[in-house]
Design a protein around this motif. Structure first.
Motif, mmCIF file in Angstrom:
data_model
loop_
_atom_site.group_PDB
_atom_site.id
_atom_site.type_symbol
_atom_site.label_atom_id
_atom_site.label_comp_id
_atom_site.label_asym_id
_atom_site.label_seq_id
_atom_site.Cartn_x
_atom_site.Cartn_y
_atom_site.Cartn_z
ATOM 1 N N TYR B 22 8.720 -41.008 -4.100
ATOM 2 C CA TYR B 22 8.110 -41.707 -5.289
ATOM 3 C C TYR B 22 7.576 -42.425 -5.587
ATOM 4 N N VAL B 23 8.467 -43.090 -6.865
ATOM 5 C CA VAL B 23 8.416 -44.021 -7.228
ATOM 6 C C VAL B 23 7.735 -45.274 -6.032
ATOM 7 N N VAL B 24 8.534 -45.816 -4.676
ATOM 8 C CA VAL B 24 7.744 -46.704 -4.115
ATOM 9 C C VAL B 24 6.062 -45.864 -3.823
ATOM 10 N N LEU B 25 5.954 -44.625 -3.715
ATOM 11 C CA LEU B 25 4.686 -44.599 -3.272
ATOM 12 C C LEU B 25 3.484 -44.886 -4.799
ATOM 13 N N ILE B 26 3.815 -43.982 -5.887
ATOM 14 C CA ILE B 26 3.339 -43.926 -6.714
ATOM 15 C C ILE B 26 2.720 -45.636 -6.910
ATOM 16 N N GLY B 27 3.720 -46.726 -6.752
ATOM 17 C CA GLY B 27 3.775 -47.879 -7.706
ATOM 18 C C GLY B 27 2.595 -48.608 -6.609
ATOM 19 N N PHE B 28 2.762 -48.349 -5.484
ATOM 20 C CA PHE B 28 1.656 -49.278 -4.192
ATOM 21 C C PHE B 28 0.794 -48.439 -4.323
ATOM 22 N N ILE B 29 0.121 -47.363 -4.594
ATOM 23 C CA ILE B 29 -0.920 -46.452 -4.224
ATOM 24 C C ILE B 29 -2.142 -46.637 -6.089
ATOM 25 N N VAL B 30 -0.917 -47.058 -7.318
ATOM 26 C CA VAL B 30 -1.606 -47.798 -8.128
ATOM 27 C C VAL B 30 -1.810 -49.136 -7.824
ATOM 28 N N ARG B 31 -1.172 -50.269 -7.699
ATOM 29 C CA ARG B 31 -1.291 -51.579 -7.352
ATOM 30 C C ARG B 31 -2.209 -51.547 -5.997
#
Lengths: 213, 422
Positions: B22-31
């Motif tokens: 989830y952290v990776v997905l959220i981090g990439f989506i926000v960026r």
């Protein structure tokens, strides 16, 4: 699996090595620009191996000019769109540029001096250069009754190197927008003329628009 | 060891794996969302100049435009090549989109979305690699997987790292990546990779210089073996020489130091004049103190990182730019594993940094893209004027942040450098 991280780092180092070669080996890029003109046609040909955005403003003129003197405006006492430091640096670059191309008479004047020069100088051999983005109100006030428009009406030349030609007028404290600036300068009522393909825009640089009338 | 496959296949991971996904997905989506939507046009105006210069056939330092040490310039050269291959226009100067009271200098050059995106994608990948190396150091060296995951999340979801890569397009995370690789391999006993990577970090930006010296001392005291020290130093020098070679041959060395000396001269002139002549003596004193402390430190690894944190924070006490805090953030995240009091301090620094970015950048951003619309133009100027009062206090706020980081570093050093009986 652990090696994937190392592979990413190796790829990064390879990228740096490639970048080092790209930075210090002869450029592989080229750009050629040719113009062919006849009585009825003018053809610009741009040829390059990289992407670049270009616009050329093509304005018809009957004038036959031989510019020998360029007088540039620099007056920090007036508000301007382009900041003073940038203006000053760019004007010094321009001085070197003109000097390298054989034009020795390049002067930098304030707004009051520009007004008096517009009354003194020969319209056939003198051009006024504006880099401030907005022109002081004693030179140009957005109407036909001002030194700049009178200078142009008399057949004079101006060079505009920042922002839209005649769009903003400066006072000491602020600058304001002129509504009919396009028509005032070109006689054509079309706010989008600088990017309108109907005016045969082929190439050149958007910020170095030369207006001759 | 965390890999991309592990992230994409969380069932193969420990119970923390799914949270990491989830952290990776959220981090990439926000960026990616920010990258496509907005750009804060400060330094990217310079990258456009450098791209234009390189395309026109000039070297990095032949004409004004590039002021840093060469590593980031090499990256720009490759990204420029990609842009040219894809026919991407770099940027434009359109006064209709600018509010000149707010936006001046190189910031007046607005990048195209595609050009900015190429740079941002690179920096986002670097952000991800930094997060992975934070994870690796905490998990493999400090043997704490939970802390490693928290460290990964703090970095990859922090508004500071997100804004620096996806919004402001600063390259400070590249320096941090090489720095963390150096730390990881030094702690794993591979001093050749460690020295090489530290050289690349210092040639990107020099904020890791104190950590580099501390690691040098560590490389000797870890096994009391001079060969490790030689490996570390020689690999660092050889790598630096390789990547500086074209710069030296082209006579660009002084030009490549322009940013460094320019920043030093921003300090108080008297302080500058005192520090520079005495720099060699200060380095010797620094070496002596570090050697003495590391010799019997109970936790040499964290002591080294704390030394890096203390002296980097000391630089940040003098107000600079917000992106410089990324270095101390990365160091604090790694050191604060297992001790969550320090993690709270990390979050505090992040909060301050986000506040600064939120106010300065957002109004600067609006100034670019909505200035031609009259109501927004007035709102932007009003907002900039109102927040100007707060903005005037930013230098003090940044200094205060630097002082908090400094005190934290000292506390961490005291905690981890207790002497052990030998």
């Amino acid at each position: 699996m652990k090696r994937k991280c190392e592979v990413a780092i190796i790829a990064l180092v390879v990228l740096l090595v490639v970048g080092m070669f790209l930075s210090y080996t002869p450029s592989t890029y080229y750009c050629n620009f040719t113009v062919n003109s006849s009585d009825y046609d003018i053809e610009y040909v741009y040829d390059s191996n990289y992407g670049m955005g270009t616009n050329t403003v093509l304005i018809e003129t009957d004038g036959n000019y031989d510019i020998q003197t360029i007088i540039a405006l620099f007056d920090p006492s007036y508000a301007s769109m382009n900041d003073s430091d940038t203006q000053f640096k760019k004007l010094n670059y321009m001085k070197d540029y003109f000097d390298a191309r054989g034009l020795k008479d390049f002067f930098i004047c304030n707004a009051t001096e520009i007004v008096s020069k517009m009354n003194e100088m020969d319209v056939k051999t003198t051009a006024f250069l504006f880099i401030s983005g907005s022109i002081p109100d004693i030179i140009y006030n957005g109407t036909v009754s001002c030194p700049l428009i009178e200078w142009l009406d008399a057949g004079g030349t101006m060079i505009n190197m920042f922002g839209c030609l005649g769009k903003y007028v400066s006072t000491f404290d602020e600058y304001y927008r002129v509504s009919d600036y396009v028509e005032l300068f070109t006689g054509v009522s079309n706010n989008g003329m600088f990017r309108d393909s109907a005016y045969k825009i082929y190439g050149g640089h958007q910020d170095e628009t030369i207006q001759e009338s | 060891m965390l890999t991309l496959s592990d992230i994409l296949l969380p069932n193969n991971q420990s119970r923390w794996g799914k949270y990491l996904l989830y952290v990776v997905l959220i981090g990439f989506i926000v960026r990616l969302g920010i990258s496509i939507s907005v750009t804060y046009c400060t330094d990217i105006g310079y990258w456009i100049r450098v791209s234009s210069n390189l395309t026109a056939g000039y070297g990095l330092y032949d004409v004004p435009g590039y002021y840093y040490m060469p590593i980031w310039g090499y990256v720009i050269a490759v990204l420029t090549y990609i842009c040219n291959a894809l026919n991407i226009k770099y940027g434009y100067l359109d006064s209709d989109l600018l509010i000149p009271e707010v936006v001046t200098g190189a910031g007046q050059i607005t990048p195209t979305i595609e050009y900015a995106l190429i740079f941002k994608l690179f920096l986002i990948i670097v952000d991800f690699l930094v997060a992975i190396y934070i994870y690796r150091i905490i998990k493999d060296v400090f043997k704490n997987e939970k802390a490693a995951l928290i460290g990964f999340a703090i970095w990859f979801l922090s508004p500071l790292s997100i804004s620096i890569s996806a919004f402001r397009v600063n390259f400070d995370n590249l320096e941090i990546l090489f720095m963390l690789i150096s730390v990881y391999y030094a702690y794993s006993g591979n001093y050749i990779v460690s020295g090489s990577s530290m050289a690349l970090s210092l040639l990107t930006k020099p904020y890791g210089v104190f950590l580099a010296i501390a690691l040098m001392v560590y490389s000797y005291y870890k096994n009391r073996d001079a060969r490790d020290l030689v490996k570390y130093l020689s690999s660092m020098l050889i790598t630096a020489l390789i990547f500086m070679l074209p710069v030296l041959l082209n006579g660009d060395f002084i030009a490549s130091m322009d940013w460094l000396f320019g920043r030093l001269q921003n300090f108080d002139k008297d302080v500058y004049n005192v520090i520079i002549p005495f720099a060699p003596i200060l380095v010797v004193i620094f070496l002596y103190v570090v050697s003495k402390k590391l010799k019997y430190a109970a936790n040499k690894e964290k002591s080294v990182l704390s030394i890096g944190l203390i002296f980097t924070s000391l630089i940040l006490v003098i107000p600079g730019n917000i992106q410089y805090f990324l270095v101390v953030l990365a160091l604090m995240i790694v050191i604060s594993s297992e001790d969550y009091r320090f993690t709270y301090i990390c979050m505090f620094i992040l909060g301050i940094a986000s506040f600064v970015i939120g106010n300065v950048s957002i109004f600067g951003e609006i100034a670019y893209h909505d200035a031609a619309i009259p109501p927004l133009r007035e709102i932007t100027i009003a907002g900039y004027t109102i927040f100007g009062i707060i903005r005037a206090g930013y230098p003090f706020l940044l200094s205060a942040c630097g002082i908090v980081c400094l005190i934290t570093g000292i506390c961490m050093f005291r905690r981890y450098s207790h002497e052990t009986k030998v």
